[in-house]
Scaffold this motif. Structure first.
Motif, mmCIF file in Angstrom:
data_model
loop_
_atom_site.group_PDB
_atom_site.id
_atom_site.type_symbol
_atom_site.label_atom_id
_atom_site.label_comp_id
_atom_site.label_asym_id
_atom_site.label_seq_id
_atom_site.Cartn_x
_atom_site.Cartn_y
_atom_site.Cartn_z
ATOM 1 N N CYS A 96 65.106 52.135 -69.773
ATOM 2 C CA CYS A 96 65.480 50.790 -70.237
ATOM 3 C C CYS A 96 64.520 50.281 -71.301
ATOM 4 O O CYS A 96 64.938 49.612 -72.246
ATOM 5 N N LEU A 97 63.253 50.600 -71.154
ATOM 6 C CA LEU A 97 62.274 50.205 -72.170
ATOM 7 C C LEU A 97 62.594 50.853 -73.513
ATOM 8 O O LEU A 97 62.568 50.194 -74.552
ATOM 9 N N ALA A 98 62.937 52.144 -73.485
ATOM 10 C CA ALA A 98 63.282 52.846 -74.728
ATOM 11 C C ALA A 98 64.545 52.259 -75.362
ATOM 12 O O ALA A 98 64.601 52.045 -76.578
ATOM 13 N N LEU A 99 65.557 51.985 -74.534
ATOM 14 C CA LEU A 99 66.791 51.404 -75.070
ATOM 15 C C LEU A 99 66.556 49.999 -75.628
ATOM 16 O O LEU A 99 67.075 49.650 -76.694
ATOM 17 N N THR A 100 65.771 49.206 -74.933
ATOM 18 C CA THR A 100 65.482 47.853 -75.396
ATOM 19 C C THR A 100 64.706 47.889 -76.696
ATOM 20 O O THR A 100 64.979 47.134 -77.631
ATOM 21 N N ARG A 101 63.730 48.770 -76.754
ATOM 22 C CA ARG A 101 62.916 48.898 -77.972
ATOM 23 C C ARG A 101 63.768 49.309 -79.171
ATOM 24 O O ARG A 101 63.560 48.845 -80.289
ATOM 25 N N ALA A 102 64.751 50.183 -78.937
ATOM 26 C CA ALA A 102 65.609 50.652 -80.026
ATOM 27 C C ALA A 102 66.665 49.609 -80.422
ATOM 28 O O ALA A 102 67.027 49.515 -81.592
ATOM 29 N N ALA A 103 67.142 48.827 -79.457
ATOM 30 C CA ALA A 103 68.275 47.942 -79.730
ATOM 31 C C ALA A 103 67.865 46.559 -80.244
ATOM 32 O O ALA A 103 68.592 45.964 -81.038
#
Length: 123
Positions: free
Chosen positions: A62-69
């Motif tokens: 979720c951290l990776a997705l949030t950082r990317a989005a």
């Protein structure tokens, strides 16, 4: 870092703000409603370490997705403490001041300031 609802409100356009905040709050509530029984089941079936590993892996994903989005949000500039507007001469206290103010009545030994702070308190 601001809280998730505050960040959502600041990033959403005004016409979608209510919908976006409702989506975030539904996701937080749904995570608790689904996550607790699922974590209990995984803990019972595979041990408590498996539950922590799964939650850690989901958190990193979720951290990776949030950082990317999400777009980069510049930090808010620090606010200077306002000038004294109290008749006693105490500056108004605010935790967001830079440098932080401390309420002079809380640290002062002056009886004049103590009397003034008692007199200016809402009743």
């Amino acid at each position: 870092m601001p809280a998730v609802p505050a960040l959502t409100a600041s990033l959403s356009p005004a016409e979608r703000r209510g919908h976006d905040l409702a989506t975030v709050m539904a996701g937080l509530t749904g995570a608790v409603v689904v996550g607790v029984p699922l974590g209990t089941w995984i803990g019972a079936a595979f041990g408590w370490r498996a539950t922590f590993l799964l939650v850690g892996a989901l958190g990193l994903g979720c951290l990776a997705l949030t950082r990317a989005a999400l777009p980069q949000v510049p930090p808010a500039p620090p606010r200077a403490c306002p000038p004294a507007c109290d008749p006693c001469g105490c500056p108004p206290c605010s935790a967001s001041c830079s440098p932080p103010c401390s309420p002079c009545w809380a640290t002062s030994r002056s009886r004049r300031i103590w009397r003034c702070s008692r007199a200016s308190r809402p009743r």
